[in-house]
Scaffold this active site. Structure first.
Site, PDB file in Angstrom:
ATOM      1  N   ASP A   1       4.105  -4.968  12.053  1.00 23.12           N
ATOM      2  CA  ASP A   1       5.155  -4.427  12.935  1.00 23.12           C
ATOM      3  C   ASP A   1       5.096  -5.101  14.296  1.00 23.12           C
ATOM      4  O   ASP A   1       6.119  -5.472  14.873  1.00 23.12           O
ATOM      5  CB  ASP A   1       4.968  -2.915  13.129  1.00 23.12           C
TER       6      ASP A   1
ATOM      7  N   THR B   1      -1.411   7.408  -0.191  1.00 20.81           N
ATOM      8  CA  THR B   1      -2.724   7.269  -0.846  1.00 20.81           C
ATOM      9  C   THR B   1      -3.461   6.001  -0.411  1.00 20.81           C
ATOM     10  O   THR B   1      -4.658   5.870  -0.662  1.00 20.81           O
ATOM     11  CB  THR B   1      -2.564   7.194  -2.372  1.00 20.81           C
TER      12      THR B   1
ATOM     13  N   ARG C   1       0.852  -1.200   0.000  1.00 18.78           N
ATOM     14  CA  ARG C   1       0.000   0.000   0.000  1.00 18.78           C
ATOM     15  C   ARG C   1       0.876   1.234   0.000  1.00 18.78           C
ATOM     16  O   ARG C   1       1.823   1.305   0.785  1.00 18.78           O
ATOM     17  CB  ARG C   1      -0.845   0.038   1.286  1.00 18.78           C
TER      18      ARG C   1
END
Ligand code: URA
Length: 242
Positions: free
Chosen positions: A237, A140, A136
């Site tokens: 993460d 945006t 991604r």
């Protein structure tokens, strides 16, 4: 984007009076036939509480998300057809059972989806696992396909698509396009995730009404950065690096 509070409900065993069961936030319900939300049991809510908590360390995050992943995989497998299977038990009595006879394959949307592979392997011995890398754009949120590696016979398999967070649905929709381009029938795809946004689930369910989504929880919505809220932050993460 829509953010509407998820409902609170008394959570805990039924034998306890309501006043002795704590109130917790449970999943929003959606009236979409192809979205299946796991039963909001006390254990599920406790596991979700652990992985949502920002102070949970990485080892606990992995442990509790794996517990939820197992529930998701088992529920997804319940959506596959079974055949009658009559056997004789160890005490010589007949038993009318069932068995699953098809072939399955997992497809993880890298990298966060790979965190769900262990649960799939624990439930389906020697399961084939394909990979799709979609990234991604940070600004945006638009997805781009970088890589796919899928079993050659994927069109003849039931596909369990793995991605822990269904946010805007952009990556998952692109992954579905890849699967359909390989000949996988829409109705042979099951998409599992831990937390879905209402807008992501609705967009997905509308575009692909024959694909079943199995999710543990539908959250309030998305924030301005397209993170799910209240959510748990960046799943990849927290699982791999923090
Ligand atoms: N991916 C994540 O890891 N978290 C979100 O909230 C949304 C997408």
């Amino acid at each position: 984007m829509s953010t509407q509070e998820a409902p609170n409900q008394h959570v805990g065993p039924d034998y306890k009076p309501t006043s002795e069961r704590p109130e917790a936030t449970v999943s929003k319900s959606l009236s979409l036939d192809n979205v299946h939300i796991l039963p909001q049991t006390s254990q599920l809510i406790a596991c979700l509480t652990m992985i949502r908590d920002k102070s949970t360390n990485r080892a606990d995050f992995i442990f509790y998300s794996n517990r939820i992943n197992r529930l998701l995989v088992e529920e997804a497998l319940n959506h596959l057809p079974v055949l009658p299977h009559n056997i004789t038990t160890a005490v010589g009595r007949p038993y009318a059972g069932v068995k699953f006879e098809g072939r399955i394959c997992g497809v993880s949307i890298m990298r966060a989806g790979e965190a769900m592979e262990q649960a799939l392997r624990e439930c389906c011995r020697s399961v084939r696992i394909g990979k799709i890398l979609i990234q991604r754009d940070e600004e945006t949120s638009n997805p781009t396909l970088f890589y796919d590696k899928l079993p050659a016979d994927i069109k003849d398999r039931w596909v369990i698509l793995l991605d822990p967070m269904l946010a805007t649905g952009g990556s998952a929709l692109m992954a579905i396009d890849v699967l359909l381009s390989k000949g996988v029938p829409e109705e042979h795809i099951l998409f599992i995730n831990l937390i879905a946004s209402p807008e992501g689930a609705a967009k997905f369910a509308k575009k692909f009404p024959k694909i079943r989504i199995v999710t543990a929880f539908v959250d309030e919505g998305l924030n301005e950065k397209n993170y799910i809220v209240p959510g748990l932050g960046d799943f990849g993460d927290r699982f791999y690096t923090l």
